[in-house]
Write an enzyme that holds these catalytic residues in place. Structure first.
Site, PDB file in Angstrom:
ATOM      1  N   GLN A 514       0.815  -1.204   0.000  1.00 48.33           N
ATOM      2  CA  GLN A 514       0.000   0.000   0.000  1.00 48.33           C
ATOM      3  C   GLN A 514       0.856   1.265   0.000  1.00 48.33           C
ATOM      4  OE1 GLN A 514      -3.094  -0.006  -0.554  1.00 48.33           O
ATOM      5  NE2 GLN A 514      -3.374   2.199  -0.411  1.00 48.33           N
ATOM      6  N   GLU A 515       1.987   1.222   0.665  1.00 50.94           N
ATOM      7  CA  GLU A 515       2.841   2.408   0.769  1.00 50.94           C
ATOM      8  C   GLU A 515       3.499   2.778  -0.558  1.00 50.94           C
ATOM      9  OE1 GLU A 515       3.709   4.719   2.806  1.00 50.94           O
ATOM     10  OE2 GLU A 515       2.732   4.115   4.662  1.00 50.94           O
ATOM     11  N   SER A 516       4.146   1.813  -1.187  1.00 55.65           N
ATOM     12  CA  SER A 516       5.001   2.146  -2.335  1.00 55.65           C
ATOM     13  C   SER A 516       4.777   1.279  -3.552  1.00 55.65           C
ATOM     14  CB  SER A 516       6.473   2.019  -1.921  1.00 55.65           C
ATOM     15  OG  SER A 516       6.804   0.655  -1.683  1.00 55.65           O
TER      16      SER A 516
END
Length: 665
Positions: A514-516
């Site tokens: 989800q972050e990167s």
């Protein structure tokens, strides 16, 4: 001139992408790559002369369409039909051709050149620009006049309301339809209300200018001080003055819903129509709900007709009712939602839960069971929760038949996919993503079919362009390839590091995804970097806590260091929130102070708590991280997994509990 190493490696990398492609297709070359990058910078500077001078040097380069687009876009105000025809002939079917057409259509609309607009709009493939669509609808309205169907006005209204910023196309279309009596005064005033609540005073003013231009001075006055304006002397209220008072109440509610409610009750409620009262209480209720105030349900209780509320107001009515366990309100609000939200898994799930709670017989339980069955699966947060409500758990679905060599060849030969990957490899990620997305989603009506999407995703996976791999695979409708959707790059490092510090590797993978999207050089707008998107100050604090001596923030660019720091911080956050994965995810995204405040109130199912997170980004983030985690756990363990078990309950910190890291950044 010495060629930078990054460009040399880029050119070598492209040889894999283009293997199997036709020999006549353009290749990349390091010198040309340098020129493309220089032109990208010249475009950002709006340096038209430099763009024109450099363009001949990239003739035949794979990314020449981008260079030509930048040169043409920089002189858009001089563009002619012949110029666009020439561009289209040179780069037919390309993203850049349709992007330039989109840009020119907007300019033609602003110039009111309807004849040229209509001719060019017939060739427009992208069809995802609301303003362009509004211009097209305006032309239809001009042609049809009084014979235009209600659906035309409805589409203009829908697009206009969806535009947060001031735009010309939808505003002009709405104004014309209002003059033609195809839109009502309340349609226009509602746009002004939406603009005021979104803190877009120019949007609100433009709507007021359409319906009651004489009221603009009052609008300026209320913007200066809504409270002072509302406390002024009450005179006989015309329709326009009532609406302006409503706008003042809306503006006040965005900063102080309780004060707006008090003024509404003491002075203005009796002055407004039923629809105006319902809208005002809907805004006040929504603003209170976003502050997690128990008063929200009381404010919503003053609404006599839910259909007078927007879907966004109804969504927050559901959330506030969930916090207080008011299932009847959940059921009524979800029933009143529009068609789009009716089909959204979020509201299908909560409607089913409400009907379950209110059921008094087996017959009453048939509808909630049907609703849960309609969404149950492993595609997302509420789909997984629905699956568990039906007594099942998350498992890895069967993998579809492998992409065939022929399908792989077709993906490799697709120029749009080639250019997308080439631009990304060259560092032009925004351009590459847009071209890739256009090729998979918009080039043909309805986008690529499932098998084409799997092949395109496979190409991106092989090139380790993980965000395009995941996003493309997620678009498949009838098949699901978990290896594409939930890849596990750097598996040895992530799993080893996670287990060393007693952290669930599935949780780490769920968060990184989800972050990167596994982009190692990812950079956020606030300075977070790397796979786990760690801020420099947070990294320094974490390095001290975990005993990583000699750390400097530039080391975040190193993959293993980024994983060490990111997992170390995640473990500290998780410990600080007593092992609550939802709260730790919220803290990772929004900082620990906010979820500490959001936990105050009743003890809630974590799904209800997550749905009530006031920040849209964080609310979406928490749900996706936990859904990802459950799917990764199913892959890593080979066993059925429970999302509910990972969610647990969320409530206030126990009186005798101690937060281990009060200085947690």
């Amino acid at each position: 001139m010495q060629v930078p190493a990054i460009l040399t490696s880029f050119a070598l990398a492209l040889s894999f992408v283009f293997s199997g492609a036709a020999c006549s297709q353009p290749k990349s070359d390091p010198a040309g790559d340098s020129t493309i990058l220089e032109m990208s910078q010249a475009f950002k500077r709006a340096d038209r002369k430099r763009l024109s001078a450099l363009l001949p040097q990239v003739r035949g380069h794979l990314l020449e369409p981008w260079a030509a687009y930048w040169e043409q876009r920089a002189r858009l105000d001089e563009l002619t039909s012949l110029d666009l025809q020439s561009f289209s002939s040179r780069f037919p079917g390309s993203y850049q051709e349709d992007r330039l057409r989109n840009d020119w259509l907007l300019l033609l609309g602003q110039r009111r050149d309807w004849a040229t607009f209509a001719e060019e709009h017939a060739r427009y493939r992208m069809a995802d620009d609301r303003e362009v669509r509004c211009y097209a609808l305006l032309i239809d309205q001009i042609k049809l006049g009084a014979d235009s169907p209600p659906a035309l006005a409805e589409e203009v209204r829908r697009n206009w309301y969806a535009q947060r910023e001031l735009d010309d196309g939808c505003t002009q279309a709405a104004s014309h339809l209002y003059t033609a009596k195809k839109l009502t005064p309340v349609d226009i005033w509602r746009k002004a209300r939406l603009g005021m609540e979104a803190n877009r005073p120019r949007v609100a003013a433009k709507a007021v200018e359409i319906v009651a231009p004489e009221s603009l001075p009052m609008l300026n006055e209320l913007n200066d001080s809504p409270t002072k304006f509302l406390l002024g002397k009450v005179t006989a209220l015309s329709r326009a003055r009532r609406e302006v008072m409503l706008l003042a109440l809306v503006k006040l509610a965005t900063s102080d819903p309780d004060n707006a409610a008090a003024l509404m009750e003491s002075k203005w409620e009796t002055q407004l129509t039923v629809e105006e009262r319902n809208w005002t209480w809907g805004v006040i209720g929504k603003q209170a709900a976003m502050r997690l105030s128990n008063s929200a349900s009381d404010y919503y209780g003053k609404v006599s007709k839910d259909s007078d509320l927007t879907d966004e107001m109804l969504a927050w009515k559901v959330r506030s009712a969930l916090r207080l366990g008011r299932w009847k309100d959940v059921a009524s609000a979800t029933q009143a939602m529009g068609d789009n939200l009716h089909a959204d898994a979020t509201w299908v799930y909560w409607r089913a839960r409400a009907l379950q709670a209110l059921a008094k017989s087996d017959l009453d339980r048939e509808e909630p069971t049907r609703l849960l069955q309609s969404i149950a699966g492993v595609r997302g947060f509420y789909e997984q929760l629905a699956l568990e409500e039906l007594g099942q758990k998350t498992t890895v679905p069967p993998r579809p038949p492998a992409v065939t060599p022929e399908e792989k060849d077709a993906a490799r030969a697709n120029l749009g996919l080639q250019r997308g990957l080439a631009a990304i490899q060259l560092g032009l990620r925004s351009e590459g993503n847009r071209e890739w997305n256009y090729t998979t989603n918009l080039h043909e009506r309805g986008g690529m079919g499932d098998r084409e999407l799997l092949a395109a995703a496979d190409l991106a996976c092989q090139r380790e362009v993980w965000d395009r791999c995941i996003n493309t695979s997620e678009r498949t409708r009838n098949v699901m390839d978990f290896e594409q959707r939930f890849p596990m790059p750097y598996r040895d490092t992530v799993v080893k590091r996670s287990r060393e510090i007693n952290l669930d590797p599935a949780y780490v993978y769920g968060l990184i995804r989800q972050e990167s999207r596994f982009i190692m050089d990812a950079r956020s707008g606030v300075g977070a970097s790397g796979l786990m998107q760690v801020m420099p100050a947070t990294a320094r604090w974490t390095a001290k806590k975990i005993g990583l001596n000699g750390f400097t923030p530039d080391q975040l660019n190193d993959r293993d260091t980024n994983i060490t720091i990111g997992t170390g911080y995640l473990k500290l956050v998780l410990d600080d929130f007593a092992g609550s994965m939802p709260m730790a995810a919220a803290a990772y995204n929004a900082g620990p102070g906010r979820p500490r405040a959001w936990r105050n109130g009743p003890v809630l199912e974590a799904a209800i708590w997550a749905e009530n997170v006031p920040f849209t980004e964080t609310r979406d983030y928490v749900k996706k991280v936990l859904s990802n985690t459950t799917n990764y756990a199913a892959i890593l363990s080979g066993q059925p997994q429970s999302l509910k078990a990972r969610l647990g309950l969320v409530g206030p910190l126990a009186a005798n509990a101690v937060e281990p890291y009060k200085d947690l950044p």
